[in-house]
Design a protein around this motif. Structure first.
Motif, short mmCIF file in Angstrom:
data_model
loop_
_atom_site.label_atom_id
_atom_site.label_comp_id
_atom_site.label_asym_id
_atom_site.label_seq_id
_atom_site.Cartn_x
_atom_site.Cartn_y
_atom_site.Cartn_z
N ASP A 421 15.17 61.43 65.74
CA ASP A 421 16.25 61.55 66.72
C ASP A 421 16.09 60.45 67.77
N CYS A 422 17.14 60.21 68.52
CA CYS A 422 17.07 59.15 69.53
C CYS A 422 18.17 59.33 70.57
N ALA A 423 17.98 58.68 71.70
CA ALA A 423 19.03 58.68 72.73
C ALA A 423 19.03 57.30 73.37
N VAL A 424 20.18 56.63 73.30
CA VAL A 424 20.30 55.27 73.84
C VAL A 424 21.02 55.33 75.18
N VAL A 425 20.49 54.64 76.17
CA VAL A 425 21.14 54.59 77.49
C VAL A 425 21.07 53.16 78.05
N GLY A 426 21.85 52.92 79.10
CA GLY A 426 21.79 51.64 79.80
C GLY A 426 21.13 51.87 81.15
N ILE A 427 20.11 51.04 81.45
CA ILE A 427 19.48 51.19 82.77
C ILE A 427 19.78 49.93 83.61
N PRO A 428 19.91 50.10 84.94
CA PRO A 428 20.30 48.95 85.78
C PRO A 428 19.34 47.78 85.64
N ASN A 429 19.90 46.58 85.58
CA ASN A 429 19.09 45.38 85.43
C ASN A 429 19.80 44.22 86.11
N ASP A 430 19.05 43.48 86.95
CA ASP A 430 19.67 42.43 87.75
C ASP A 430 20.35 41.37 86.88
N GLU A 431 19.67 40.98 85.79
CA GLU A 431 20.20 39.89 84.98
C GLU A 431 21.32 40.34 84.04
N TRP A 432 21.10 41.46 83.35
CA TRP A 432 22.04 41.86 82.30
C TRP A 432 23.08 42.88 82.76
N GLY A 433 22.99 43.33 84.00
CA GLY A 433 23.88 44.41 84.46
C GLY A 433 23.26 45.72 84.07
N GLU A 434 23.29 46.00 82.78
CA GLU A 434 22.55 47.13 82.25
C GLU A 434 21.72 46.64 81.07
N LEU A 435 20.56 47.25 80.91
CA LEU A 435 19.69 46.90 79.79
C LEU A 435 19.72 48.08 78.82
N ILE A 436 19.86 47.78 77.53
CA ILE A 436 19.93 48.86 76.55
C ILE A 436 18.51 49.32 76.23
N VAL A 437 18.26 50.61 76.35
CA VAL A 437 16.93 51.14 76.02
C VAL A 437 17.12 52.42 75.20
N SER A 438 16.07 52.80 74.48
CA SER A 438 16.22 54.00 73.66
C SER A 438 14.95 54.85 73.66
N ALA A 439 15.15 56.15 73.85
CA ALA A 439 14.05 57.10 73.63
C ALA A 439 14.13 57.51 72.17
N ILE A 440 12.99 57.51 71.49
CA ILE A 440 13.03 57.89 70.06
C ILE A 440 12.01 58.99 69.75
N VAL A 441 12.43 59.88 68.88
CA VAL A 441 11.52 60.91 68.37
C VAL A 441 11.20 60.47 66.94
N VAL A 442 9.88 60.21 66.69
CA VAL A 442 9.53 59.66 65.38
C VAL A 442 8.74 60.65 64.54
N ASN A 443 8.76 60.45 63.24
CA ASN A 443 7.94 61.30 62.36
C ASN A 443 6.69 60.55 61.91
N ASN A 444 6.52 59.34 62.44
CA ASN A 444 5.33 58.56 62.12
C ASN A 444 4.98 57.73 63.36
N LYS A 445 3.93 58.16 64.04
CA LYS A 445 3.58 57.52 65.32
C LYS A 445 3.12 56.08 65.14
N GLU A 446 2.85 55.67 63.91
CA GLU A 446 2.41 54.29 63.63
C GLU A 446 3.60 53.34 63.55
N ILE A 447 4.78 53.81 63.83
CA ILE A 447 5.99 52.98 63.70
C ILE A 447 5.80 51.64 64.42
N ASN A 448 6.18 50.56 63.75
CA ASN A 448 6.04 49.22 64.32
C ASN A 448 7.38 48.85 64.99
N LEU A 449 7.35 48.75 66.33
CA LEU A 449 8.60 48.57 67.07
C LEU A 449 9.23 47.19 66.83
N ASP A 450 8.39 46.17 66.59
CA ASP A 450 8.95 44.85 66.29
C ASP A 450 9.71 44.88 64.98
#
Ligand code: MCA
Ligand code: AMP
Length: 492
Positions: A421-450
């Motif tokens: 599961d996941c939830a994507v939101v925009g958080i305030p950022n001087d350069e981009w206006g809002e920065l896209i970020v996401s909270a994620i619920v994973v089934n494998n904690k070894e997930i490689n974010l890159d």
């Protein structure tokens, strides 16, 4: 005859376009676009609103193709040059495009898709010889363009504007901002959105002015062009002004002074597509001598509200309604609010789009019974000027001037094998206006974010991918079980 074409016929010798170091007159633009219209028609009398998708680099060829599609009776579907194949495929399927035109750079990338879908692919530079044919007479009530915009549904919707809509959008700006054939502007914006297409390219060409093109954004290149002293109108999103300021701050004092001198000679500098931070406006005033003119618009309506060309440009405010555009603020029952109270911006006028392509229900949902378009933006009137206070939906994010749907990103992320599961939101950022970020619920904690990011970029545009991920055990929810996005924002 379409007004933009008719206008061009009266300015044949003016320079219309500067791209790749070459100047092109209106005469050359008309001739090349009429020739290409014959190629598109390929023996037919009229494209009859067939959708023609195109991936063409900003410059002479882009406008040639756009004007050719219009003159042949087709609907332009400009595609994003950096979208991965699944996003392009979505646009091709959704519009039911029958022809795809590309610059040679994109031919190999898209060829297989066009073969699979049995679409006619035209690669610029290798089109077959055609003799010019008689072009159809185009009523201005016909559909002209489809642009894709993200909303509160997970997939982007095709916004259809007619020639009448476009003419209303362009002519009000030409008048309000006093465009003339003496102007010369620079297009640094992507050409699959209103800001670049209407405000920069079409307004300048409508007025008989010159539009110079740059392929992609580079602060250094923009300043180099400013220094030549030929440009006098510039338009961009707040992120671009932010990036220009950062670059300028790193230059030597001599260079800074030379640039300030050049910029002070400009006639007009405009900012929009997202809220212009007061700090950016103030810094830009110091380095360029210009009080940025902030305006407010939307893909569905073009521009609706603008600070004045003459008169006070108020920091933090979007201004007053443009001529020909009706604007009102309403409460949740769609009744007009009292002066000084916040309300959703509703808009009416010839500038307003005709429909979401093939989506009658979505279209009627966005209009009141008496025909006002619901923008979803909330504003208040203070001393005669409108100030944006926010949006009705937390699922719409504005980053770098791009409108991005959190739901679209979430839907893709949930397809990943390690994401439950996941939830994507925009958080305030001087350069981009809002920065896209996401909270994620994973089934494998070894997930490689890159790797996750790379995986996502093959599916959705890079500018839509989250800049940060946070692994959580569960998402914050209310008593009804609905994810509370404001709590997700607090996690960052
Ligand atoms: C690029 N990146 C982004 C965004 N764009 N990150 C977050 N949000 C974004 N919007 C990331 C890239 O993925 C890349 O990441 C890194 O930033 C640099 O990418 P690059 O392509 O080099 O970015 P850039 O060239 O610096 O682009 C910045 C930009 C661009 C020029 C501000 O975002 C842009 O052209 N924005 C304008 C959009 C626009 O025209 N909107 C108008 C919509 P990495 O390094 O990890 O690869 S029309 C509209 O809104 C209405 C009608 C209106 O009112 O105008
Ligand atoms: P788009 O779908 O890309 O056309 O984005 C339109 C949205 O951009 C509007 O609904 C606003 O939320 C936002 N927007 C455009 N101009 C401004 C502005 N000057 N200030 C704040 N938000 C803006």
């Amino acid at each position: 005859m379409l007004k933009i074409i008719e206008n061009a016929k009266g300015r044949l010798n003016n320079t219309a376009i500067v791209s790749n170091g070459k100047n092109y007159s209106y005469h050359e633009l008309l001739q090349a676009s009429q020739q290409f219209a014959s190629v598109l028609l390929n023996g037919q009398n009229d494209l009859n609103e067939s959708r023609v998708a195109f991936m063409v680099n900003p410059g002479f060829d882009y406008v040639k193709v756009q004007w050719a599609i219009w003159q042949a009776g087709g609907i332009t579907v400009p595609m994003c040059l950096t979208h991965p194949l699944p996003s392009l495929e979505y646009v091709l399927d959704d519009t039911g495009a029958s022809i795809v035109v590309v610059s040679p750079d994109y031919a190999d990338f898209i060829r297989e898709l066009t073969i699979e879908k049995k679409l006619r692919l035209i690669v610029l530079g290798s089109e077959s010889e055609t003799t010019d044919c008689l072009l159809p007479e185009i009523e201005s009530s016909r559909r002209a363009m489809i642009l894709y915009t993200s909303g509160t549904t997970n997939k982007p919707k095709g916004v259809v504007t007619t020639h009448d809509n476009l003419e209303a959008q362009i002519s009000t700006l030409v008048k309000a901002w006093e465009w003339s054939e003496k102007d010369r502007t620079l297009c640094v914006l992507p050409l699959h959105h209103v800001h670049g297409i209407v405000n920069v390219v079409s307004c300048s060409l409508w007025a008989g002015a010159t539009c110079e093109f740059m392929n992609g954004f580079s602060a250094e290149e923009i300043f180099n062009l400013f220094e030549k002293g030929e440009l006098n109108v510039f338009m961009a999103v707040p992120t671009i002004y932010y990036k220009l300021i950062s670059y300028w701050e790193g230059l030597s004092v001599d260079k800074q002074q030379a640039l300030t001198h050049c910029m002070s000679a400009f006639r007009l500098m405009v900012c929009g597509s997202a809220a212009l931070p007061v700090s950016v406006m103030e810094k830009w005033k110091v380095i360029s001598g210009h009080t940025l003119l902030e305006r407010y618009g939307m893909t569905e309506i073009g521009m609706a509200v603008s600070n004045p060309y003459h008169g006070e440009r108020r920091a933090g405010y979007i201004g007053i309604p443009l001529p020909g555009v009706q604007v009102k603020l309403v409460n949740e029952q769609y009744n007009e609010v009292y002066l000084g109270e916040p309300g959703e911006i509703l808009v009416k006028g010839n500038n307003v789009f005709s429909e979401y392509w093939n989506k009658p229900e979505a279209t009627s949902k966005e209009f009141t019974d008496d025909g006002w378009f619901k923008t979803g933006d909330v504003a208040v009137v203070e001393e005669g000027y409108l100030r944006i206070m926010g949006r009705n939906s937390v699922d719409i994010i504005k980053s770098g001037g791009y409108k991005i749907s959190a739901l679209e990103i979430e839907e893709e992320l949930r397809k990943h094998e390690h994401i439950d599961d996941c939830a994507v939101v925009g958080i305030p950022n001087d350069e981009w206006g809002e920065l896209i970020v996401s909270a994620i619920v994973v089934n494998n904690k070894e997930i490689n974010l890159d790797q996750l990011n790379k995986w996502l970029r093959e599916r959705i545009a890079a500018y839509k991918t989250p800049r940060k991920y946070l692994l959580v055990d569960e998402l914050p929810r209310n008593a009804m079980g609905k994810v509370t996005k404001n709590d997700v924002k607090k996690l960052f």
